[in-house]
Enzyme design. Structure first.
Site, PDB file in Angstrom:
ATOM      1  N   THR A  73      -1.764  -3.069  10.227  1.00 20.58           N
ATOM      2  CA  THR A  73      -2.304  -3.320   8.883  1.00 20.58           C
ATOM      3  C   THR A  73      -1.201  -4.015   8.206  1.00 20.58           C
ATOM      4  O   THR A  73      -0.473  -3.457   7.404  1.00 20.58           O
ATOM      5  CB  THR A  73      -2.645  -2.114   8.035  1.00 20.58           C
ATOM      6  OG1 THR A  73      -3.677  -1.418   8.645  1.00 20.58           O
ATOM      7  CG2 THR A  73      -3.176  -2.528   6.675  1.00 20.58           C
ATOM      8  N   LYS A 110       3.441  -6.963   4.010  1.00 19.87           N
ATOM      9  CA  LYS A 110       3.207  -5.557   3.709  1.00 19.87           C
ATOM     10  C   LYS A 110       2.755  -4.890   5.007  1.00 19.87           C
ATOM     11  O   LYS A 110       2.268  -5.548   5.924  1.00 19.87           O
ATOM     12  CB  LYS A 110       2.160  -5.349   2.623  1.00 19.87           C
ATOM     13  CG  LYS A 110       0.752  -5.731   2.946  1.00 19.87           C
ATOM     14  CD  LYS A 110      -0.078  -4.763   3.763  1.00 19.87           C
ATOM     15  CE  LYS A 110       0.074  -3.331   3.336  1.00 19.87           C
ATOM     16  NZ  LYS A 110      -0.702  -2.443   4.290  1.00 19.87           N
ATOM     17  N   SER A 127      -7.162  11.343   1.006  1.00 20.73           N
ATOM     18  CA  SER A 127      -7.466  12.384   0.014  1.00 20.73           C
ATOM     19  C   SER A 127      -6.649  12.166  -1.249  1.00 20.73           C
ATOM     20  O   SER A 127      -5.987  11.169  -1.417  1.00 20.73           O
ATOM     21  CB  SER A 127      -7.194  13.761   0.604  1.00 20.73           C
ATOM     22  OG  SER A 127      -5.883  13.826   1.125  1.00 20.73           O
ATOM     23  N   GLU A 154       5.710   4.364   7.764  1.00 20.12           N
ATOM     24  CA  GLU A 154       5.307   5.637   7.153  1.00 20.12           C
ATOM     25  C   GLU A 154       5.975   6.841   7.813  1.00 20.12           C
ATOM     26  O   GLU A 154       5.793   7.118   8.987  1.00 20.12           O
ATOM     27  CB  GLU A 154       3.794   5.814   7.283  1.00 20.12           C
ATOM     28  CG  GLU A 154       3.019   5.025   6.252  1.00 20.12           C
ATOM     29  CD  GLU A 154       1.511   5.134   6.458  1.00 20.12           C
ATOM     30  OE1 GLU A 154       1.077   5.674   7.481  1.00 20.12           O
ATOM     31  OE2 GLU A 154       0.785   4.656   5.579  1.00 20.12           O
ATOM     32  N   THR A 195       0.874  -1.182   0.000  1.00 16.48           N
ATOM     33  CA  THR A 195       0.000   0.000   0.000  1.00 16.48           C
ATOM     34  C   THR A 195       0.913   1.234   0.000  1.00 16.48           C
ATOM     35  O   THR A 195       1.390   1.637  -1.058  1.00 16.48           O
ATOM     36  CB  THR A 195      -0.957   0.003   1.204  1.00 16.48           C
ATOM     37  OG1 THR A 195      -0.216  -0.150   2.404  1.00 16.48           O
ATOM     38  CG2 THR A 195      -1.967  -1.116   1.073  1.00 16.48           C
ATOM     39  N   ASN A 237      -0.373  10.543   7.140  1.00 17.99           N
ATOM     40  CA  ASN A 237      -1.590  10.027   7.732  1.00 17.99           C
ATOM     41  C   ASN A 237      -2.715  11.045   7.768  1.00 17.99           C
ATOM     42  O   ASN A 237      -3.852  10.692   8.079  1.00 17.99           O
ATOM     43  CB  ASN A 237      -1.296   9.466   9.118  1.00 17.99           C
ATOM     44  CG  ASN A 237      -0.569   8.147   8.988  1.00 17.99           C
ATOM     45  OD1 ASN A 237      -1.110   7.203   8.433  1.00 17.99           O
ATOM     46  ND2 ASN A 237       0.681   8.097   9.425  1.00 17.99           N
TER      47      ASN A 237
END
Lengths: 385, 385
Positions: A181, A170, A385, A261, A148, A380
């Site tokens: 996740t 992942k 968006s 991230e 992702t 995040n």
């Protein structure tokens, strides 16, 4: 080096438009046997995505023929329609493979609350294309299709004494205990029964993925699946196999941490001198979840006061005024006061090591986490968006 | 409007160089009586600063003559020398006021691990200058002197039926349950005994400061002190007084939330339909502490999936697939699926309201928090430098 490193597995990764980028977004991993043994562990979150609810039922008999994974949509909180989508995914895969739908596991990742007719059509298209593309060389494609916000695929393997373990993962965000996740598929051609596979998997995830706590957030979709083909015809030494599985899981966990991230530091919080392993985990996790500590590390600031403030919130056995704290090899706090000057600590390397000696026992544990950065906030806040 | 709003209190705020800016950094609040009743609540952190250790002993008899507060250094994890500094602070204040050192409370705020000879000398200088400057009009100066990264002083008052409650607070970061790096002084000229003061204070902080959870981090130095002068000679109606004290604490808590470090949204998480108030608090806090949710609000993204993922981690009584979630008046999730389109939610106002209806009971609670922003990360990574 991936899920097709072990004998007896085919895999594929295909693109069906779930990702707006056009990158691969559906992966299929099939066990060609002779054994069709499986085990899986799932998120501890009570808010479970539809694929989790399905897979928990499907794994109950310890038989797994294949796993289908999609990125581009979590299919979580999508109501009865969403569960039907998962069900149809399993049915279609089973039909194409000539096996039972109840032996197909499904995993999804992406935004919660998305999973409409278009999503369903694309996933079913992905099943068709994926099964058609299955190959013993498909492991790398599969690892790419489950990404992702990951910047790179995560793969691992271990070559044992006549048997092999392969794996892919992942999960660049929402890494937390009880998994993340995080979608992981592990394969082996060793000969194991379902009870052995389950015991090895729980032992390995308990000291690897369960100790990765990037941002304290637990996902609705986490799943780690182990498939056993037995194609090597070798019954492994149980200790050797378990240690190998731990090594593969730990390797994948490190790769997840290293690609979290927005992170700029990979932080290992090592707790020693604890009265119990549970205490060591509790103390390590309290530090890993402290936003002030995590922001300080981002700023290369060895703010050990925030370490002590974090562990002071736990009920672990220790004396707050007799704790040693080391940062990257420098003891900055001892006996309730400052020790070496904070200027001696170099926090510029990405790899960051915090050692906390509780001085009350012999137990230890390490928690892996990341710093809290501008990029974490940005990624995040912009995710949907 | 401050701690000198109530009769019988003098206060002062002076500058002695603890802050590099030269702004006021030592505050003194003195109870001139006739009653010298006090009550206090402290951080739940086991890692307690020296002033906390001292003040917990000093409050035991329910008598408080004065509170001395300094910014510019937390005097936490500064060893025996640091405790002596607190002790000397109380002794010097007591000597100048002609009272017992055991009736002087001390509060400190600032960086952990700082509190050397220079710090001690400045604090003692501040005591001397502060006592010399005491005045019935000194409340505003005192409120200014306790500021750290606060952008403005926090003050409140309530005029009752012949009695008054005044208050001041500081604490722009580390706001969390069990209080925060939050220092609060409340004063009243109502007539109360020590047991009444303690009961009212615990009831009021339990539903105000304890429900403010800006960043999930609990400080080592939190203290809320209530001083009772009885100077009005009025015995208040107990219910009226408690409600007034709750109102003053809630007002100060809102001011703390509105000035939290780096925040761009003040978020009220209102939980209704809970089986118990404890469940409502647990659910609200799980959302308030979820970094992914907080980053989404920063990005004006009504990502309700993160709300459900957060509450799914709790053990509160509810069905994850029968929860309603509202954001700023729009029901975005119901019955385990999306409801109104997320585009209808306007998250641009600073005041943000999330309503979670658990649909299993009649209990409710609200938690106040803030979003996770670039500025939060910046301010807390640069704090010590």
């Amino acid at each position: 080096m991936s899920v097709t490193s072990a004998l007896g597995f085919d895999a594929a990764g295909v693109a069906v438009g779930l990702k707006s980028t056009g990158h691969p977004d559906v992966a299929v991993v099939v066990n060609r046997g002779p054994l069709k043994v499986g085990a899986a562990v799932f998120t501890g979150n009570r808010a479970k995505a539809n694929p989790i609810i399905w897979s928990q039922q499907a794994i109950a008999d310890g038989v797994v023929e294949a796993v289908v994974l999609n990125s581009g949509g979590a299919n979580c909180f999508t109501g009865a329609f969403g569960f039907q989508t998962t069900h149809q995914t399993a049915e279609k895969t089973a039909e194409l493979l000539g096996v039972s739908p109840g032996d197909i596991l499904v995993c999804s990742t992406g935004l919660i609350g998305t999973g409409d007719e278009v999503f369903r059509a694309k996933v079913l298209d992905g099943v068709e294309k994926g099964v058609a593309a299955l190959s013993p060389e498909g492991g790398d494609d599969a690892a790419e299709a489950i990404m992702t916000t990951d910047s790179r695929p995560k793969r691992s393997e271990f070559r044992g004494d006549g048997w092999t373990i392969g794996g892919m993962a992942k999960g660049a965000g929402m890494l937390a205990p009880g998994l993340a996740t995080m979608l992981v598929v592990l394969t082996t051609d060793a000969v194991l029964d379902a009870a052995q596979a389950d015991a090895h998997l729980r032992a390995a995830t308990g000291v690897s993925f369960d100790r990765l706590d990037s941002d304290g957030c637990m996902s609705t979709n986490d799943q780690v699946t182990l498939m056993v083909s037995g194609a090597s015809d070798v019954v492994p030494d149980p200790h050797a196999f378990r240690n190998a599985l731990i090594a593969v899981c730990a390797d994948l966990a490190r790769q997840l941490q290293g690609d979290a991230e927005g992170a700029s530091h990979d932080i290992t919080i090592q707790v020693t001198g604890a009265a119990s392993e549970a205490d060591a985990v509790t103390v390590g996790r309290s530090v890993a979840r402290n936003n002030l500590f995590k922001a300080a590390i981002f700023g290369n600031d060895p703010n050990w006061g925030r370490v002590l403030a974090a562990i002071g919130t736990t009920d672990a056995a220790f004396d707050p005024y007799d704790v040693d704290v080391w940062m990257n090899g420098v003891r900055v706090c001892t006996a309730g006061g400052p020790d070496r000057p904070r200027e001696e600590v170099d926090l510029t390397p990405r790899a960051t090591h915090v050692l906390i000696d509780l001085k009350v026992g012999d137990a230890a544990a390490s928690i892996l986490t990341n710093d809290l950065t501008h990029d974490y906030v940005h990624e995040n806040s912009a995710y949907a968006s």
